[in-house]
Design a protein around this motif. Sequence first.
Motif, PDB file in Angstrom:
ATOM      1  N   LYS A  63      98.468  83.451  42.062  1.00  0.00           N
ATOM      2  CA  LYS A  63      97.983  84.199  43.223  1.00  0.00           C
ATOM      3  C   LYS A  63      97.239  83.284  44.180  1.00  0.00           C
ATOM      4  O   LYS A  63      96.418  82.468  43.769  1.00  0.00           O
ATOM      5  N   GLY A  64      97.574  83.412  45.441  1.00  0.00           N
ATOM      6  CA  GLY A  64      96.933  82.597  46.463  1.00  0.00           C
ATOM      7  C   GLY A  64      97.597  81.245  46.677  1.00  0.00           C
ATOM      8  O   GLY A  64      97.286  80.545  47.644  1.00  0.00           O
ATOM      9  N   ARG A  65      98.496  80.865  45.782  1.00  0.00           N
ATOM     10  CA  ARG A  65      99.185  79.569  45.919  1.00  0.00           C
ATOM     11  C   ARG A  65     100.685  79.749  46.163  1.00  0.00           C
ATOM     12  O   ARG A  65     101.295  78.949  46.870  1.00  0.00           O
ATOM     13  N   PHE A  66     101.272  80.753  45.550  1.00  0.00           N
ATOM     14  CA  PHE A  66     102.711  80.992  45.673  1.00  0.00           C
ATOM     15  C   PHE A  66     102.958  82.211  46.550  1.00  0.00           C
ATOM     16  O   PHE A  66     102.182  83.169  46.540  1.00  0.00           O
ATOM     17  N   THR A  67     104.057  82.160  47.290  1.00  0.00           N
ATOM     18  CA  THR A  67     104.448  83.299  48.116  1.00  0.00           C
ATOM     19  C   THR A  67     105.927  83.592  47.898  1.00  0.00           C
ATOM     20  O   THR A  67     106.768  82.692  48.051  1.00  0.00           O
ATOM     21  N   ILE A  68     106.232  84.824  47.555  1.00  0.00           N
ATOM     22  CA  ILE A  68     107.615  85.234  47.376  1.00  0.00           C
ATOM     23  C   ILE A  68     108.051  86.005  48.610  1.00  0.00           C
ATOM     24  O   ILE A  68     107.277  86.773  49.192  1.00  0.00           O
ATOM     25  N   SER A  69     109.280  85.758  49.016  1.00  0.00           N
ATOM     26  CA  SER A  69     109.832  86.477  50.161  1.00  0.00           C
ATOM     27  C   SER A  69     111.316  86.727  49.902  1.00  0.00           C
ATOM     28  O   SER A  69     111.897  86.158  48.977  1.00  0.00           O
ATOM     29  N   ARG A  70     111.884  87.556  50.758  1.00  0.00           N
ATOM     30  CA  ARG A  70     113.250  87.986  50.480  1.00  0.00           C
ATOM     31  C   ARG A  70     113.983  88.263  51.787  1.00  0.00           C
ATOM     32  O   ARG A  70     113.408  88.823  52.719  1.00  0.00           O
ATOM     33  N   ASP A  71     115.236  87.880  51.821  1.00  0.00           N
ATOM     34  CA  ASP A  71     116.114  88.203  52.945  1.00  0.00           C
ATOM     35  C   ASP A  71     117.178  89.146  52.409  1.00  0.00           C
ATOM     36  O   ASP A  71     118.121  88.717  51.753  1.00  0.00           O
ATOM     37  N   ASN A  72     116.994  90.420  52.651  1.00  0.00           N
ATOM     38  CA  ASN A  72     117.921  91.406  52.093  1.00  0.00           C
ATOM     39  C   ASN A  72     119.334  91.244  52.632  1.00  0.00           C
ATOM     40  O   ASN A  72     120.312  91.485  51.928  1.00  0.00           O
ATOM     41  N   ALA A  73     119.449  90.831  53.884  1.00  0.00           N
ATOM     42  CA  ALA A  73     120.783  90.669  54.475  1.00  0.00           C
ATOM     43  C   ALA A  73     121.567  89.564  53.784  1.00  0.00           C
ATOM     44  O   ALA A  73     122.794  89.606  53.723  1.00  0.00           O
ATOM     45  N   LYS A  74     120.832  88.570  53.272  1.00  0.00           N
ATOM     46  CA  LYS A  74     121.484  87.431  52.616  1.00  0.00           C
ATOM     47  C   LYS A  74     121.409  87.521  51.095  1.00  0.00           C
ATOM     48  O   LYS A  74     121.872  86.623  50.401  1.00  0.00           O
ATOM     49  N   ASN A  75     120.806  88.600  50.581  1.00  0.00           N
ATOM     50  CA  ASN A  75     120.618  88.744  49.130  1.00  0.00           C
ATOM     51  C   ASN A  75     119.966  87.500  48.541  1.00  0.00           C
ATOM     52  O   ASN A  75     120.378  86.990  47.491  1.00  0.00           O
ATOM     53  N   THR A  76     118.960  87.008  49.211  1.00  0.00           N
ATOM     54  CA  THR A  76     118.317  85.759  48.824  1.00  0.00           C
ATOM     55  C   THR A  76     116.816  85.968  48.672  1.00  0.00           C
ATOM     56  O   THR A  76     116.201  86.663  49.487  1.00  0.00           O
ATOM     57  N   VAL A  77     116.278  85.345  47.640  1.00  0.00           N
ATOM     58  CA  VAL A  77     114.837  85.384  47.418  1.00  0.00           C
ATOM     59  C   VAL A  77     114.309  83.963  47.429  1.00  0.00           C
ATOM     60  O   VAL A  77     114.993  83.021  47.021  1.00  0.00           O
ATOM     61  N   TYR A  78     113.092  83.807  47.946  1.00  0.00           N
ATOM     62  CA  TYR A  78     112.459  82.498  48.073  1.00  0.00           C
ATOM     63  C   TYR A  78     111.128  82.505  47.342  1.00  0.00           C
ATOM     64  O   TYR A  78     110.474  83.546  47.217  1.00  0.00           O
ATOM     65  N   LEU A  79     110.730  81.332  46.900  1.00  0.00           N
ATOM     66  CA  LEU A  79     109.403  81.175  46.322  1.00  0.00           C
ATOM     67  C   LEU A  79     108.797  79.909  46.915  1.00  0.00           C
ATOM     68  O   LEU A  79     109.235  78.800  46.611  1.00  0.00           O
ATOM     69  N   GLN A  80     107.827  80.103  47.768  1.00  0.00           N
ATOM     70  CA  GLN A  80     107.090  78.983  48.337  1.00  0.00           C
ATOM     71  C   GLN A  80     105.920  78.679  47.417  1.00  0.00           C
ATOM     72  O   GLN A  80     105.064  79.538  47.195  1.00  0.00           O
ATOM     73  N   MET A  81     105.898  77.473  46.890  1.00  0.00           N
ATOM     74  CA  MET A  81     104.870  77.079  45.930  1.00  0.00           C
ATOM     75  C   MET A  81     104.009  75.996  46.553  1.00  0.00           C
ATOM     76  O   MET A  81     104.503  74.901  46.850  1.00  0.00           O
ATOM     77  N   ASN A  82     102.746  76.304  46.775  1.00  0.00           N
ATOM     78  CA  ASN A  82     101.796  75.350  47.351  1.00  0.00           C
ATOM     79  C   ASN A  82     100.713  75.027  46.340  1.00  0.00           C
ATOM     80  O   ASN A  82     100.526  75.737  45.354  1.00  0.00           O
ATOM     81  N   SER A  83     100.002  73.962  46.599  1.00  0.00           N
ATOM     82  CA  SER A  83      98.899  73.541  45.726  1.00  0.00           C
ATOM     83  C   SER A  83      99.335  73.512  44.270  1.00  0.00           C
ATOM     84  O   SER A  83      98.652  74.037  43.384  1.00  0.00           O
ATOM     85  N   LEU A  84     100.458  72.886  44.045  1.00  0.00           N
ATOM     86  CA  LEU A  84     101.020  72.879  42.698  1.00  0.00           C
ATOM     87  C   LEU A  84     100.135  72.115  41.730  1.00  0.00           C
ATOM     88  O   LEU A  84      99.473  71.123  42.097  1.00  0.00           O
ATOM     89  N   LYS A  85     100.137  72.598  40.487  1.00  0.00           N
ATOM     90  CA  LYS A  85      99.334  72.005  39.423  1.00  0.00           C
ATOM     91  C   LYS A  85     100.266  71.571  38.292  1.00  0.00           C
ATOM     92  O   LYS A  85     101.356  72.123  38.143  1.00  0.00           O
ATOM     93  N   PRO A  86      99.830  70.619  37.489  1.00  0.00           N
ATOM     94  CA  PRO A  86     100.677  70.199  36.355  1.00  0.00           C
ATOM     95  C   PRO A  86     101.071  71.368  35.448  1.00  0.00           C
ATOM     96  O   PRO A  86     102.182  71.367  34.893  1.00  0.00           O
ATOM     97  N   GLU A  87     100.201  72.349  35.334  1.00  0.00           N
ATOM     98  CA  GLU A  87     100.522  73.500  34.472  1.00  0.00           C
ATOM     99  C   GLU A  87     101.581  74.418  35.073  1.00  0.00           C
ATOM    100  O   GLU A  87     102.035  75.362  34.417  1.00  0.00           O
TER     101      GLU A  87
END
Length: 120
Positions: A63-87
């Motif tokens: 929470k607060g680092r990753f953002t999920i989004s979706r393009d229904n027209a393209k049947n595509t989902v995205y995951l933007q991952m920021n401030s990534l950690k080794p875990e």
Amino acid sequence: VQLQACGGGLVQAGGSLRLSCAASGTIFSIRSMGWYRQVPGKQRELVASITSGGTTNYAEPVKGRFTISRDNAKNTVYLQMNSLKPEDTAVYYCNAEASATSLAFAMDYWGKGTLVTVSS
């Protein structure tokens, strides 16, 4: 329904990556799409999900680092991952709860997974 994920790779801690996953094939409707991750020896866990209406759900560690989004027209989902950690290192799997036809019950479909490695 086939799911094709891409965007994994190696990144340093604090960096960003964007995953995408496209659903193809015979699709009547997709209720929800999401991302799960798994490390060796552990169960696959939910990272984030999004409904067709845009309602999102995140696991507490992202929470607060990753953002999920979706393009229904393209049947595509995205995951933007920021401030990534080794875990965050894991194999990330795309998931879709979808119906192939108007008469079919919704089922869970999975992509093959894409490896995300975060170095310290």
